[in-house]
Scaffold this motif. Structure first.
Motif, PDB file in Angstrom:
ATOM      1  N   VAL B  10       0.851  -1.188   0.000  1.00  0.00           N
ATOM      2  CA  VAL B  10       0.000   0.000   0.000  1.00  0.00           C
ATOM      3  C   VAL B  10       0.885   1.235   0.000  1.00  0.00           C
ATOM      4  N   VAL B  12       0.787   5.196   0.406  1.00  0.00           N
ATOM      5  CA  VAL B  12      -0.102   6.263   0.879  1.00  0.00           C
ATOM      6  C   VAL B  12       0.703   7.455   1.377  1.00  0.00           C
ATOM      7  N   ILE B  20      -4.006   4.451   9.235  1.00  0.00           N
ATOM      8  CA  ILE B  20      -3.995   2.990   9.118  1.00  0.00           C
ATOM      9  C   ILE B  20      -3.346   2.365  10.353  1.00  0.00           C
ATOM     10  N   ASP B  34       5.364  -2.976   8.455  1.00  0.00           N
ATOM     11  CA  ASP B  34       5.418  -1.529   8.316  1.00  0.00           C
ATOM     12  C   ASP B  34       6.750  -1.199   7.649  1.00  0.00           C
ATOM     13  N   VAL B  41       2.754  -3.146   4.105  1.00  0.00           N
ATOM     14  CA  VAL B  41       2.206  -4.369   3.516  1.00  0.00           C
ATOM     15  C   VAL B  41       1.062  -4.807   4.402  1.00  0.00           C
ATOM     16  N   ILE B  42      -0.121  -4.997   3.794  1.00  0.00           N
ATOM     17  CA  ILE B  42      -1.261  -5.416   4.600  1.00  0.00           C
ATOM     18  C   ILE B  42      -1.818  -6.729   4.068  1.00  0.00           C
ATOM     19  N   VAL B  47      -8.093  -5.545   2.445  1.00  0.00           N
ATOM     20  CA  VAL B  47      -7.945  -4.273   1.741  1.00  0.00           C
ATOM     21  C   VAL B  47      -9.255  -3.492   1.695  1.00  0.00           C
ATOM     22  N   LEU B  50     -10.319  -2.183   5.037  1.00  0.00           N
ATOM     23  CA  LEU B  50      -9.493  -1.045   5.431  1.00  0.00           C
ATOM     24  C   LEU B  50      -9.917   0.218   4.688  1.00  0.00           C
ATOM     25  N   LYS B  51     -10.157   0.078   3.370  1.00  0.00           N
ATOM     26  CA  LYS B  51     -10.571   1.250   2.589  1.00  0.00           C
ATOM     27  C   LYS B  51     -11.852   1.835   3.164  1.00  0.00           C
ATOM     28  N   ILE B  54     -11.102   3.741   6.373  1.00  0.00           N
ATOM     29  CA  ILE B  54     -10.447   5.033   6.131  1.00  0.00           C
ATOM     30  C   ILE B  54     -11.449   6.062   5.620  1.00  0.00           C
TER      31      ILE B  54
END
Lengths: 477, 76
Positions: B10, B12, B20, B34, B41-42, B47, B50-51, B54
């Motif tokens: 990811v 960002v 996050i 991290d 990396v998640i 995904v 998480l989106k 956020i």
């Protein structure tokens, strides 16, 4: 990938090797894959290997490639092995790596290029023909069938008013592919979906492939042989427009497919002679390269123009984000309404404005800023092409508007995600450095940190082999 | 022998990354690794979750962000 229709081929890459082996029994499939899916360097490799009797040492292959083009070489070889076209022997200490074409593919491509064999793989042309079936009639048939499908999608935006003439199987397919949702199939589920929106803005050829892949996935559920369906589609791509072909040599799955393709407008079967079928322009360009793709568009423009419809460009964009579109087609108006705020509709003109809200709405539906800009660009009014900037070879659309649309997208899309694999825990810096360099050469490296000895790649198969062969070499020392 | 871990890279802004990391601090359900101030990396299956999270948080924080002022609906 840059070409949207290439994205459809990702489906193929997921198929198991045995499926490929069966697919490559048909010369038309081998030829279609060769023509449509391989980068130029890979084509050169295939052509050189085609008539070689013995496997070629990988080191000899490397000599054909300029030293500074290692990335292209890696890319070509990885595409070839993912499509199960070449086999590369596993590296060992006393036997260097060899590369060779897989037997099925080699045999079929030889047949395809030189003729021979008894395979009916390029269709069996029929002696009888139908004088009523002209190329113009076929174009018109294909256009009207295809627009029927698009209209169905667009009207589902406005509340599910179906045009009615679409067959049940097509609507079922669109629903199961999640391009539209039937009203009442869930809370809030109503009308077109995200994937439906981006489907509408694609090129015709990409649209056809999307629909065909849906059909293939569905046919597996119906117990049909997906290999037969796929090879039938690849065969269609090699047929000639305006020529009649006989249905008598087709298998049962293929006949069923044929009936479905009639609904899509890919083939035409005259009512008087049900044993004949005519491919339309939609199907004959399935597997051709980019230049032929444009002629699909040209073919449709010709078809539309001959029916007295509007010419190609009809949209005017002003620097103040106002948009005027000279059109009366409900299809085009509905597409415009996806990303503009429309205010006024006259008999031959709609006027509206591109706003942050309307673009944000579109992006939430899964349409990208690039798709919007590309759509506006291809449909720009001739008047926009006459601006001093455009005449000097500059952009056709006002740059302020284009930039602003992109900025609005950046505001909503804050995350970029790339699926792949994280490599870590290397023994020493040298191992890390060799591997990350190799990953960069074959073009899969996305991120690396020398400090942490960690890197991220999109594919791991080749890298895994590289690490193994590196280990073997280390052990040999 | 190096290890390979499946995940999603990811990219960002640092500000979003902070969000996050905050979300992940609850139950460590998202982050695998991290990497640096704008890379993570998640887990692959998280995904979309998480989106969504956020977007929720951003919607709550950024109430009005319309530089054009009120949508000029009246200029026709």
């Amino acid at each position: 990938m840059s070409d949207p229709s290439l994205a459809s081929f990702e489906y193929l890459e997921k198929l198991p090797g045995t499926t490929f082996n069966k697919l490559y029994e048909q010369p038309s499939t081998a030829l279609a894959i060769f023509r449509r899916m391989l980068p130029h360097l890979a084509k050169t490799f295939v052509m050189t290997l085609l008539y070689m009797s013995k496997p070629l040492p990988l080191a000899d292959l490397d000599e054909w490639v300029e030293p500074n083009s290692q990335r292209e070489r890696g890319d070509a070889l990885s595409t070839l092995s993912r499509l199960h076209i070449v086999a590369i022997t596993a590296p060992s200490r006393d036997n260097p790596q060899h590369v060779s074409l897989l037997p099925n593919f080699r045999k079929s491509l030889r047949y395809a290029l030189t003729g021979g064999g008894n395979h009916h793989s390029f269709g069996v042309p029929s002696q009888d023909s139908d004088p009523d079936v002209t190329i113009e009639a076929l174009d018109e048939y294909a256009t009207s069938q295809w627009e029927g499908i698009l209209h169905y999608l667009v009207h589902s935006v406005g509340g599910g008013r179906a045009s009615g003439k679409l067959s049940e199987s097509v609507t079922t397919l669109l629903t199961s592919g999640d391009l539209v949702r039937r009203p009442g199939s869930g809370p809030g589920a109503h009308g077109i979906t995200k994937s439906g929106f981006s489907f509408l803005l694609q090129e015709v050829n990409a649209q056809v492939w999307t629909l065909l892949l849906l059909f293939i996935e569905n046919s597996e559920l119906l117990g049909m042989n997906s290999v037969e369906v796929l090879s039938f589609l690849f065969m269609l791509g090699s047929l000639e427009l305006g020529q009649a072909y006989t249905t008598t040599t087709l298998t049962e799955s293929q006949l069923h497919t044929l009936n479905q393709l009639v609904d899509f407008g890919l083939v035409y079967i005259p009512e008087s002679t049900p044993t004949l079928f005519f491919p339309t322009r939609l199907s004959t360009t399935l597997t051709s390269d980019a230049t032929a793709l444009r002629s699909v568009g040209a073919g449709f423009d010709a078809a539309i123009a001959s029916r007295g419809g509007e010419s190609q460009g009809f949209i005017i964009i002003e620097t103040n984000y106002r948009m005027y579109a000279y059109t009366s087609s409900p299809l085009q108006i509905a597409v415009l309404a996806l990303f503009t705020k429309l205010y006024i509709r006259y008999p031959n003109l709609v006027a509206g404005k591109i706003t942050q809200k309307s673009i944000g709405e579109a992006i939430r539906h899964g349409i990208t800023a690039d798709q919007v800009i590309a759509y506006l660009n291809t449909h720009a009014h001739p008047q926009l092409h006459k601006t001093p900037a455009a005449l000097a070879g500059g952009p056709v659309l006002p740059p302020t508007v284009v930039d602003q649309i992109k900025l609005w997208q950046l505001e909503t899309e804050r995350m970029e995600t790339i699926p792949g694999f994280l490599f870590k825990d290397f023994q020493d810096f040298k191992e890390y450095n060799d591997c990350s360099k190799y990953a960069d050469e074959i073009g899969v490296l996305q991120w690396k940190s020398d400090g942490k000895r960690t890197f991220f790649v999109t594919r791991h198969e080749q890298l895994r082999d590289f690490i193994k062969s590196r280990k073997a070499r280390e052990a040999a020392k | 022998m190096p290890r390979a871990i499946r995940g999603v890279l990811v990219k960002v802004d640092p500000s979003i990354k902070a969000i996050i990391v905050n979300i992940d601090a609850e139950n460590h359900a998202f982050i695998i690794e991290d990497l640096d101030e704008d890379h993570l990396v998640i887990k692959e299956n998280m995904v979309s979750v998480l989106k969504g999270r956020i977007d929720e948080i951003l919607a709550a924080v950024l109430t009005v962000s319309n530089p054009n002022g009120a949508e000029s609906d009246s200029d026709y």
